[in-house]
Design a protein around this motif. Structure first.
Motif, PDB file in Angstrom:
ATOM      1  N   THR A 139       0.602  42.460  -0.105  1.00  0.00           N
ATOM      2  CA  THR A 139       1.215  42.885   1.083  1.00  0.00           C
ATOM      3  C   THR A 139       0.588  44.195   1.527  1.00  0.00           C
ATOM      4  O   THR A 139      -0.441  44.738   0.946  1.00  0.00           O
ATOM      5  CB  THR A 139       2.494  43.339   0.397  1.00  0.00           C
ATOM      6  OG1 THR A 139       2.581  44.458  -0.490  1.00  0.00           O
ATOM      7  CG2 THR A 139       3.378  42.248   0.080  1.00  0.00           C
ATOM      8  N   LYS A 140       0.988  44.502   2.861  1.00  0.00           N
ATOM      9  CA  LYS A 140       0.428  45.680   3.467  1.00  0.00           C
ATOM     10  C   LYS A 140       0.538  47.004   2.722  1.00  0.00           C
ATOM     11  O   LYS A 140       1.329  47.074   1.741  1.00  0.00           O
ATOM     12  CB  LYS A 140       1.037  45.631   4.899  1.00  0.00           C
ATOM     13  CG  LYS A 140       0.834  44.383   5.757  1.00  0.00           C
ATOM     14  CD  LYS A 140       1.109  44.571   7.036  1.00  0.00           C
ATOM     15  CE  LYS A 140       0.832  43.130   8.049  1.00  0.00           C
ATOM     16  NZ  LYS A 140       1.230  43.152   9.419  1.00  0.00           N
ATOM     17  N   ILE A 141      -0.195  48.118   3.549  1.00  0.00           N
ATOM     18  CA  ILE A 141      -0.122  49.399   2.807  1.00  0.00           C
ATOM     19  C   ILE A 141       1.314  50.053   2.869  1.00  0.00           C
ATOM     20  O   ILE A 141       1.599  50.704   1.886  1.00  0.00           O
ATOM     21  CB  ILE A 141      -1.336  50.211   3.311  1.00  0.00           C
ATOM     22  CG1 ILE A 141      -1.350  51.647   2.601  1.00  0.00           C
ATOM     23  CG2 ILE A 141      -1.222  50.248   5.057  1.00  0.00           C
ATOM     24  CD1 ILE A 141      -2.838  52.069   2.890  1.00  0.00           C
ATOM     25  N   PHE A 142       1.940  49.992   3.840  1.00  0.00           N
ATOM     26  CA  PHE A 142       3.244  50.615   4.206  1.00  0.00           C
ATOM     27  C   PHE A 142       4.617  49.890   4.262  1.00  0.00           C
ATOM     28  O   PHE A 142       5.638  50.279   4.810  1.00  0.00           O
ATOM     29  CB  PHE A 142       3.054  51.634   5.179  1.00  0.00           C
ATOM     30  CG  PHE A 142       1.957  52.852   4.968  1.00  0.00           C
ATOM     31  CD1 PHE A 142       1.944  53.614   3.700  1.00  0.00           C
ATOM     32  CD2 PHE A 142       1.095  52.867   5.918  1.00  0.00           C
ATOM     33  CE1 PHE A 142       1.009  54.405   3.837  1.00  0.00           C
ATOM     34  CE2 PHE A 142      -0.264  53.769   5.719  1.00  0.00           C
ATOM     35  CZ  PHE A 142      -0.039  54.651   4.729  1.00  0.00           C
ATOM     36  N   CYS A 143       4.387  48.550   3.955  1.00  0.00           N
ATOM     37  CA  CYS A 143       5.572  47.547   4.202  1.00  0.00           C
ATOM     38  C   CYS A 143       5.237  46.481   3.417  1.00  0.00           C
ATOM     39  O   CYS A 143       4.134  46.353   2.766  1.00  0.00           O
ATOM     40  CB  CYS A 143       5.967  47.355   5.613  1.00  0.00           C
ATOM     41  SG  CYS A 143       4.451  46.380   6.452  1.00  0.00           S
ATOM     42  N   GLY A 144       6.453  45.594   3.335  1.00  0.00           N
ATOM     43  CA  GLY A 144       6.234  44.412   2.601  1.00  0.00           C
ATOM     44  C   GLY A 144       5.605  43.144   3.016  1.00  0.00           C
ATOM     45  O   GLY A 144       5.753  42.218   2.360  1.00  0.00           O
ATOM     46  N   CYS A 145       5.123  43.324   4.328  1.00  0.00           N
ATOM     47  CA  CYS A 145       4.715  42.293   5.018  1.00  0.00           C
ATOM     48  C   CYS A 145       3.415  41.567   4.285  1.00  0.00           C
ATOM     49  O   CYS A 145       2.612  42.282   3.568  1.00  0.00           O
ATOM     50  CB  CYS A 145       4.427  42.401   6.480  1.00  0.00           C
ATOM     51  SG  CYS A 145       5.615  43.138   7.478  1.00  0.00           S
ATOM     52  N   SER A 146       3.168  40.345   4.394  1.00  0.00           N
ATOM     53  CA  SER A 146       2.112  39.505   3.565  1.00  0.00           C
ATOM     54  C   SER A 146       0.728  39.677   4.453  1.00  0.00           C
ATOM     55  O   SER A 146       0.707  40.229   5.544  1.00  0.00           O
ATOM     56  CB  SER A 146       2.217  37.948   3.739  1.00  0.00           C
ATOM     57  OG  SER A 146       1.266  37.469   3.361  1.00  0.00           O
ATOM     58  N   ASN A 155       3.183  37.906  10.521  1.00  0.00           N
ATOM     59  CA  ASN A 155       3.469  38.666   9.294  1.00  0.00           C
ATOM     60  C   ASN A 155       3.718  40.353   9.754  1.00  0.00           C
ATOM     61  O   ASN A 155       2.844  41.053   9.680  1.00  0.00           O
ATOM     62  CB  ASN A 155       2.010  38.774   8.448  1.00  0.00           C
ATOM     63  CG  ASN A 155       1.895  37.414   7.761  1.00  0.00           C
ATOM     64  OD1 ASN A 155       2.731  36.563   7.583  1.00  0.00           O
ATOM     65  ND2 ASN A 155       0.461  37.197   7.441  1.00  0.00           N
ATOM     66  N   THR A 156       4.726  40.426  10.337  1.00  0.00           N
ATOM     67  CA  THR A 156       5.164  41.789  10.890  1.00  0.00           C
ATOM     68  C   THR A 156       6.566  42.316  10.578  1.00  0.00           C
ATOM     69  O   THR A 156       7.372  41.185  10.288  1.00  0.00           O
ATOM     70  CB  THR A 156       4.931  41.831  12.509  1.00  0.00           C
ATOM     71  OG1 THR A 156       5.845  40.833  13.029  1.00  0.00           O
ATOM     72  CG2 THR A 156       3.669  41.681  13.004  1.00  0.00           C
ATOM     73  N   CYS A 157       7.054  43.355  10.799  1.00  0.00           N
ATOM     74  CA  CYS A 157       8.438  43.845  10.310  1.00  0.00           C
ATOM     75  C   CYS A 157       8.319  45.214  11.418  1.00  0.00           C
ATOM     76  O   CYS A 157       7.413  46.005  11.763  1.00  0.00           O
ATOM     77  CB  CYS A 157       8.615  44.101   8.714  1.00  0.00           C
ATOM     78  SG  CYS A 157       7.694  45.647   8.382  1.00  0.00           S
ATOM     79  N   PRO A 158       9.578  45.907  11.082  1.00  0.00           N
ATOM     80  CA  PRO A 158       9.681  47.361  12.107  1.00  0.00           C
ATOM     81  C   PRO A 158       8.518  48.476  11.861  1.00  0.00           C
ATOM     82  O   PRO A 158       8.011  48.970  12.542  1.00  0.00           O
ATOM     83  CB  PRO A 158      11.061  47.592  11.949  1.00  0.00           C
ATOM     84  CG  PRO A 158      11.819  46.305  11.423  1.00  0.00           C
ATOM     85  CD  PRO A 158      10.932  45.281  10.839  1.00  0.00           C
ATOM     86  N   VAL A 159       8.244  48.187  10.592  1.00  0.00           N
ATOM     87  CA  VAL A 159       7.321  49.372   9.917  1.00  0.00           C
ATOM     88  C   VAL A 159       5.986  48.983  10.767  1.00  0.00           C
ATOM     89  O   VAL A 159       5.322  50.005  11.169  1.00  0.00           O
ATOM     90  CB  VAL A 159       7.204  49.290   8.360  1.00  0.00           C
ATOM     91  CG1 VAL A 159       6.200  50.556   8.102  1.00  0.00           C
ATOM     92  CG2 VAL A 159       8.419  49.933   7.823  1.00  0.00           C
ATOM     93  N   CYS A 160       5.280  48.000  10.354  1.00  0.00           N
ATOM     94  CA  CYS A 160       4.024  47.733  11.034  1.00  0.00           C
ATOM     95  C   CYS A 160       3.961  47.516  12.399  1.00  0.00           C
ATOM     96  O   CYS A 160       2.913  47.382  12.979  1.00  0.00           O
ATOM     97  CB  CYS A 160       3.373  46.756  10.251  1.00  0.00           C
ATOM     98  SG  CYS A 160       4.041  45.172  10.014  1.00  0.00           S
ATOM     99  N   LEU A 161       5.271  47.101  13.052  1.00  0.00           N
ATOM    100  CA  LEU A 161       5.284  46.887  14.453  1.00  0.00           C
ATOM    101  C   LEU A 161       5.440  48.310  15.237  1.00  0.00           C
ATOM    102  O   LEU A 161       5.241  48.740  16.292  1.00  0.00           O
ATOM    103  CB  LEU A 161       6.228  46.187  14.808  1.00  0.00           C
ATOM    104  CG  LEU A 161       6.454  44.613  14.830  1.00  0.00           C
ATOM    105  CD1 LEU A 161       7.682  44.014  15.030  1.00  0.00           C
ATOM    106  CD2 LEU A 161       5.109  43.989  15.461  1.00  0.00           C
TER     107      LEU A 161
HETATM  108 ZN    ZN Z   1       5.243  45.111   7.982  1.00  0.00          ZN
END
Ligand code: ZN
Ligand code: ADP
Ligand code: MG
Length: 479
Positions: free
Chosen positions: A22-29, A39-45
């Protein structure tokens, strides 16, 4: 003044994508090749109101790498925001480490043309990757894919200790090998998971102060590293020779033309205005944690090469090839449990095994036959049950079908006759039938020796053990 009156100085900055799930600051793959922006979510967006949560695995991999490179691991390190605007950076800043990185003051020992050289590693820090602008998917617009945004990176900053393009390539390869051995990076330069910026300067030989450095970007293969640096050295020498001054700038390497081109000058340099990241507390690492990671470190490439030379009595050439990749080295050791003529085993690895893997595909972890079957085949060749050439055929068949070597030998009727009595009977018969030739041979017509060997082999349908056939023939011919 020719090129040879100048001393190039090179320092590399490497960005290595970490092999976390997973990514460094969120749970995205972090999976490569997913549909754009999947593979995105509010954190990495970078949506407002969300908070980063640090992936513990990233810290572990950073410590791992730092320890492998002999760094000091800082008990406290700090996150910073590096501010710049670009379409692939939705937050408008990159979370990285600036004045207090997690690792500092390491070294990497590298085998180079002039012998072993120790290159200092100034610092290693953790940061997030940016997304990717896609310019070739549509004729009228550029698109942005944020799957890579937030993928963890290690930036490994080397000191300016390299003195030629070749040394830079040697260093990079050695560094890549260490990262791959550690299991923290896949080492793929072409796909961009192992990237390098090269800082290059030149000074007159004998000078003490380094020249003005130029940063080269967009280098995505080892071949291009060499080309880009060599081009840049020659360009800088030209500039100085014609009375000019090397400008502080960032240049892009153009792999099609083999040249570097100015991307931005000092005046256009980014002013990142780093400041402390308010959403992440300073990172504290305990001694216990460091010890734990230290215990899990694998044997590193150089140490393995040295051990292969002493433990298996192999030449450096063999040991280096066998240890180039951890799975190959592991596999060698697994077969060596069952076959003790290590040099002969190494010859089969360097010859037949690597050739088949290259020509027919596959890896040592997907072989169809077992380590014991491999050893049994080599045993059959060593004992003379089959000839070395027949051994290669059997090995090819094992490689393709996974069949047992004994079964293949029996099926193809490849077994050699190594029974001294049986061979002797044939030798006697051949010599008796050719008594006149034997007389001439004994009188000095030595060139007919091949004829006798041929006759014996013919009578034995090619299956006589060649060593024994020779031995018995020589004895009977009185040689
Ligand atoms: Zn993310
Ligand atoms: P900055 O802090 O501006 O990024 P650094 O001095 O930290 O610059 O160096 C960044 C990179 O440039 C390092 O990899 C270093 O080895 C390299 N470098 C520094 N000075 C030189 C030089 N004169 N010639 C070649 N490389 C250099
Ligand atoms: Mg820098």
């Amino acid at each position: 003044m020719p090129l040879s009156d100048f001393q190039p100085v090179i320092g590399l900055e490497v960005h290595a994508q970490l092999l976390t799930n997973t990514k460094i600051f969120c749970g995205c793959s972090t999976e490569f090749g997913a549909a754009p922006n999947q593979n995105t979510c509010p954190v990495c967006l970078g949506l407002p109101g969300v908070l980063p949560v640090l992936n513990a695995r990233v810290v572990e991999y950073a410590i791992r790498t730092g320890l492998a490179l002999g760094c000091t691991i800082n008990k406290t390190s700090v996150w910073s925001r590096k501010n710049y605007f670009y379409p692939d950076l939705p937050k408008g800043y990159q979370i990285t480490q600036f004045d207090q990185p997690i690792c500092e003051h390491g070294t990497l020992t590298v085998d180079m043309a002039e012998g072993e050289k120790v290159i200092r590693v100034r610092r290693i820090h953790m940061e997030e990757d940016a997304g990717k602008s896609v310019h070739d998917a549509s004729a009228s617009e550029s698109l942005v894919d944020l799957n890579r945004a937030g993928v963890p990176l290690l930036e490994i900053v080397g000191d300016p200790d390299l003195r030629s393009a070749d040394e830079a390539v040697d260093y990079l390869k050695a560094l890549r090998d260490v990262l791959v051995y550690l299991g923290v990076n896949d080492g793929n330069m072409e796909e961009g998971s192992f990237r390098c910026d090269a800082n290059v300067s030149v000074m007159r030989k004998g000078a003490t102060a380094y020249g003005q450095r130029v940063e080269l970007k967009n280098i995505n293969s080892f071949r291009f590293v060499k080309q880009a640096i060599e081009y840049e050295i020659a360009r800088q020498v030209d500039v100085i020779e014609s009375g000019g001054k090397v400008d502080q700038e960032t240049r892009l390497y153009d792999p099609n033309k083999g040249v570097t081109r100015s991307m931005r000058s000092k005046e256009e340099a980014h002013d990142y205005r780093y400041f402390p990241e308010p959403d992440l507390p300073p990172l504290h690492v305990t001694n216990e944690r460091i010890d734990e990671v230290a215990k899990s470190l694998p044997e590193l490439p150089r140490a393995k090469v040295t051990r292969f030379m002493s433990q298996y009595g192999l030449p450096a050439y063999d040991a280096k090839i066998l240890c180039a990749e951890r799975p190959l080295a592991d596999y060698f050791e697994a077969v060596a449990q069952h076959f003790k003529d290590y040099k002969r085993l190494s010859n089969w690895f360097l010859g037949e095994l690597l050739r088949l893997l290259k020509d027919e595909g596959g890896t040592v972890t997907t072989l169809r036959f077992s380590t014991v079957q491999f050893a049994n085949l080599l045993g059959a060749v060593e004992k003379g049950t089959i000839s070395a050439n027949a051994g290669k055929d059997v090995f090819g068949e094992m490689f393709r079908t996974g069949k047992d070597p004994e079964a293949i030998i029996a099926e193809k009727g490849l077994a050699q006759v190594s029974d001294v009595g049986a061979i002797e009977a044939v030798v006697d018969e051949v010599l008796a039938k050719n008594a006149a030739e034997v007389e001439k041979y004994k009188a000095g017509k030595k060139q007919s020796y091949g004829f006798f060997v041929g006759q014996v082999m013919k009578a034995m349908k090619g299956k006589g053990n060649p060593a024994l056939v020779n031995e018995l023939l020589k004895k009977k011919l009185g040689d």
